[in-house]
Design an enzyme around this catalytic site. Structure first.
Site, mmCIF file in Angstrom:
data_model
loop_
_atom_site.group_PDB
_atom_site.id
_atom_site.type_symbol
_atom_site.label_atom_id
_atom_site.label_comp_id
_atom_site.label_asym_id
_atom_site.label_seq_id
_atom_site.Cartn_x
_atom_site.Cartn_y
_atom_site.Cartn_z
ATOM 1 N N ASN A 106 54.718 68.163 21.606
ATOM 2 C CA ASN A 106 55.418 67.866 20.359
ATOM 3 C C ASN A 106 54.926 68.868 19.319
ATOM 4 O OD1 ASN A 106 56.475 66.826 18.018
ATOM 5 N ND2 ASN A 106 55.169 65.005 17.966
ATOM 6 N N GLU A 142 54.774 59.176 12.978
ATOM 7 C CA GLU A 142 55.011 59.871 11.698
ATOM 8 C C GLU A 142 56.403 59.543 11.162
ATOM 9 O OE1 GLU A 142 53.983 63.753 13.179
ATOM 10 O OE2 GLU A 142 51.905 63.075 13.395
ATOM 11 N N LYS A 173 55.997 69.283 16.382
ATOM 12 C CA LYS A 173 56.143 68.771 15.007
ATOM 13 C C LYS A 173 56.798 69.843 14.119
ATOM 14 C CE LYS A 173 52.096 65.964 15.769
ATOM 15 N NZ LYS A 173 51.203 65.009 15.206
ATOM 16 N N SER A 216 45.374 63.016 20.514
ATOM 17 C CA SER A 216 44.224 63.905 20.748
ATOM 18 C C SER A 216 43.956 64.158 22.229
ATOM 19 C CB SER A 216 42.980 63.372 20.025
ATOM 20 O OG SER A 216 43.226 63.312 18.628
ATOM 21 N N GLY A 238 46.248 63.327 16.001
ATOM 22 C CA GLY A 238 45.821 64.408 15.107
ATOM 23 C C GLY A 238 44.426 64.228 14.533
ATOM 24 N N GLU A 271 50.991 55.812 21.882
ATOM 25 C CA GLU A 271 50.257 56.693 20.978
ATOM 26 C C GLU A 271 49.545 55.859 19.916
ATOM 27 O OE1 GLU A 271 51.830 60.915 21.031
ATOM 28 O OE2 GLU A 271 53.013 59.873 19.534
ATOM 29 N N HIS A 328 58.341 58.307 16.792
ATOM 30 C CA HIS A 328 56.978 58.827 16.605
ATOM 31 C C HIS A 328 56.370 58.132 15.381
ATOM 32 C CE1 HIS A 328 53.675 61.537 15.727
ATOM 33 N NE2 HIS A 328 53.784 61.957 16.979
HETATM 34 C C1 PEP Z 1 51.575 63.586 18.674
HETATM 35 O O1 PEP Z 1 51.940 64.139 17.655
HETATM 36 O O2 PEP Z 1 52.387 62.938 19.335
HETATM 37 C C2 PEP Z 1 50.182 63.733 19.080
HETATM 38 C C3 PEP Z 1 49.756 63.017 20.072
HETATM 39 O O3 PEP Z 1 49.399 64.616 18.355
HETATM 40 P P1 PEP Z 1 47.902 65.094 18.740
HETATM 41 O O4 PEP Z 1 47.904 65.457 20.197
HETATM 42 O O5 PEP Z 1 47.655 66.283 17.863
HETATM 43 O O6 PEP Z 1 46.989 63.950 18.463
#
Ligand code: PEP
Length: 259
Positions: A10, A101, A12, A216, A177, A171, A99
């Site tokens: 992703n 966000e 973003k 992460s 992040g 998630e 997601h």
């Molecule tokens: C994400 O944006 O779906 C995500 C898992 O980000 P990160 O791997 O940076 O934590």
């Protein structure tokens, strides 16, 4: 039994079309070198404006392209939005929906996401439906309840004919992040719960549904998390913006898929 994996990046709101071309080409080259077995799929989800250049750059490499969102309506006066058929016609196989966000900054609710999931499936797009708890919800031991209602409400009335296409991404919001991933045990515990909720909602086809871990995920923890029985891959933010780290996660899946 062959393990199935989907390793999805992703991106973003990162990368111009030119930057996307370079990054997608580097990932494509590494994917060709790794030769994933058919049970391991690779996907990148660039911004809408880079879908075309990323598609060109991954041509022939086996890497698929997805979008990061879509609207629930097929067309109309929705300035700034993109319809599922537009995403599909642009060459995308998948679309990330819900997601955290989008839930946090754009007010997306389970009911809105239910409409998007049904619209995407109807267009032949594979939704990657994201679920997960906040830190406070985890501290208050609400994780399983939150994820359950995201699934029950988000998957309401979806057609059983297309539901096996669905991908779920667990998630935990506190892990996205932050550099602080869930432990492999925490991930497995919630993935197993998701698997049983899917069986409740969708019946037998739930066994075919891929459940990805996101938050992460990086080369250092990929082996351990991806080895858990109910983990079928990852949704990867930060580590998907570097071809080397993304390829290391694909390599971990390839190794586990054939072991
Ligand atoms: C994400 O944006 O779906 C995500 C898992 O980000 P990160 O791997 O940076 O934590």
């Amino acid at each position: 039994m062959t393990r199935k994996y989907l390793i999805a990046g992703n991106w973003k709101m990162h990368t111009t079309p030119t930057e996307s071309r370079t990054l997608a080409a580097a990932i494509a080259e590494k994917n060709i070198f790794l030769k994933p077995p058919p049970s391991v799929q690779t996907l990148i989800c660039p911004p809408y404006t880079s879908i075309y250049t990323a598609l060109e750059a991954v041509s022939g490499s086996g890497v698929q392209i997805g979008a990061q969102d879509c609207h629930s309506e097929a067309k109309g006066a929705f300035t700034g939005e993109i319809a599922p058929n537009m995403v599909k016609a642009s060459g995308c196989s998948h679309v990330i929906l819900g997601h955290s966000e989008r839930r946090q900054y754009f007010g997306e609710t389970n009911a809105m996401l239910n409409k998007k999931i049904r619209a995407a499936l109807a267009e032949g797009l594979i939704p990657i439906y994201c679920v997960g708890e906040t830190l406070i919800e985890r501290q208050q031991e609400q994780t399983v309840g939150v994820v359950r209602s995201q699934l029950v409400d988000g998957l309401k009335d979806i057609s059983l004919q297309t539901a096996s296409q669905l991908v779920i991404a667990y998630e935990p919001v506190w892990a996205i992040g932050t550099g602080l991933a869930a432990t492999a045990e925490q991930a497995q515990e919630v993935h197993a719960a998701i698997r049983s909720f899917l069986a409740e909602i969708l019946g037998d086809i739930s066994a075919d549904i891929l459940i990805l871990y996101g938050g992460s995920l990086k080369p250092e923890n990929a082996d351990e998390i991806l080895s858990k029985p109910d983990v079928n891959g990852g949704l990867i933010g930060g580590a998907s913006l570097q071809a080397d780290s993304f390829a290391a996660i694909i390599a971990a899946a390839c190794k586990l898929a054939v072991s």
